[in-house]
Design a protein around this motif. Sequence first.
Motif, mmCIF file in Angstrom:
data_model
loop_
_atom_site.group_PDB
_atom_site.id
_atom_site.type_symbol
_atom_site.label_atom_id
_atom_site.label_comp_id
_atom_site.label_asym_id
_atom_site.label_seq_id
_atom_site.Cartn_x
_atom_site.Cartn_y
_atom_site.Cartn_z
ATOM 1 N N ARG A 1 48.481 -81.386 -50.511
ATOM 2 C CA ARG A 1 48.892 -80.694 -49.551
ATOM 3 C C ARG A 1 49.484 -79.347 -49.777
ATOM 4 N N LEU A 2 49.746 -78.402 -48.893
ATOM 5 C CA LEU A 2 50.271 -77.227 -49.054
ATOM 6 C C LEU A 2 51.717 -77.412 -48.852
ATOM 7 N N ILE A 3 52.490 -76.763 -49.842
ATOM 8 C CA ILE A 3 54.167 -76.696 -49.748
ATOM 9 C C ILE A 3 54.676 -75.422 -49.373
ATOM 10 N N PRO A 4 55.181 -75.437 -48.215
ATOM 11 C CA PRO A 4 55.996 -73.948 -47.747
ATOM 12 C C PRO A 4 56.970 -73.556 -48.712
ATOM 13 N N ILE A 5 56.751 -72.050 -49.200
ATOM 14 C CA ILE A 5 57.886 -71.530 -49.916
ATOM 15 C C ILE A 5 58.329 -70.291 -49.152
ATOM 16 N N GLU A 6 59.654 -70.416 -49.237
ATOM 17 C CA GLU A 6 60.253 -69.533 -48.051
ATOM 18 C C GLU A 6 60.340 -68.066 -48.755
ATOM 19 N N ALA B 1 52.303 -70.497 -48.870
ATOM 20 C CA ALA B 1 52.289 -71.875 -49.096
ATOM 21 C C ALA B 1 51.537 -72.142 -50.355
ATOM 22 N N SER C 1 49.602 -75.026 -53.178
ATOM 23 C CA SER C 1 49.207 -76.332 -53.291
ATOM 24 C C SER C 1 50.197 -77.301 -54.051
ATOM 25 N N GLU C 2 50.414 -78.485 -53.655
ATOM 26 C CA GLU C 2 51.366 -79.306 -54.148
ATOM 27 C C GLU C 2 51.023 -79.491 -55.798
ATOM 28 N N GLU D 1 54.200 -64.040 -56.220
ATOM 29 C CA GLU D 1 54.368 -65.432 -55.680
ATOM 30 C C GLU D 1 54.415 -66.410 -56.620
ATOM 31 N N SER E 1 61.075 -77.005 -56.404
ATOM 32 C CA SER E 1 60.222 -76.404 -55.109
ATOM 33 C C SER E 1 59.403 -77.506 -54.458
#
Length: 338
Positions: free
Chosen positions: A78-83, A117, A119-120, A216, A263
Amino acid sequence: DRMIRTQPMEWPIKKDSFWWVIMMGIEHDHIHLETSSVIHRQADISVVQPVGAFPICDRGRFHKSPDSSAARSLPPNRLIPIEHGTTRLGRSWEGTKTYGWDNEFGKESHVDVAAFAASEFLVSNKEFMDFLQADGYKTQRFWSEEGWSWVSDMRPTAPGFWRVGASGEYHLRTLCEEVPMPWDWPVECSHHEAAAFCKYLSEQTGKSLRLPMEDEYLRLRDSVPTDLQDSAHGPSWGKNTPGNVNLAYWASPCPVDTFRSPSGVHDVLGNAWQHCATHIDTLEGFETHPLYDDFTTPTVGEHHSRIMGGSWMSCGAHGATRDGRYGFRRHFYQHAGF
């Protein structure tokens, strides 16, 4: 040898110091240890043999078939959001606590990075197998113009370290062995293959997916609060290496869900280099080192893209430090994934 034994030690070691030159030699050997290991994996299996000092990881979903229960049991990526936030680019020659190559130094800046975002996990061999089975190597629209030219010339049908048998069985070439495919290890491929997979998966999911940019990646790396040794990034790892890097655990990749960063993203450093969409460049105030003035300059420009984070074989300052900056031609193979 006599000079090394008799030269007075200087602290701190500065770029014009005798000891900086010694460090340059040591770190250059680290680079060639890794590049030689890539060539080693490409040598015929009959001319190499396993060595106990370089053990491969025994963890993984190993099986010759991509349709096996082992291959089909991977967790979703899944995609992990990064602020939104800032990250540091560059560091100063003055006061540095770690060795670095010339392209790491220049004017230090802090850049704004929009929310994104990631990927995990690194893309696994099984995920890349889906691209293979979708005729990814035969579908021109997935490839850049340069990438399709490489496909047309070299006619690859799978990543370079994969071995495909006559009956459709899959193995992976490690340093000295061919093992049943570890479907949950990161795929190791060229930049062209990584970018084409992103195009393929974008089409499959309806999402806009691509390789990360340098800033990023550094936002992800900033979540790991330690570095190989005390540096501008933070204190040393000590005894707890936070990834499959520096030959700390194995002389091979390992499952992509082994090393989790704060993260939530795994393998922020180590396991496999990460292909990046940013071309190699120099920082404001860049100066070549007088004893190695062509380390960086031949790679600057649009033909070399960044690789980030180091691999299982990256030792010393080579890839294992936050500020390392390396560029490779996009068709080259390294122990690199995405």
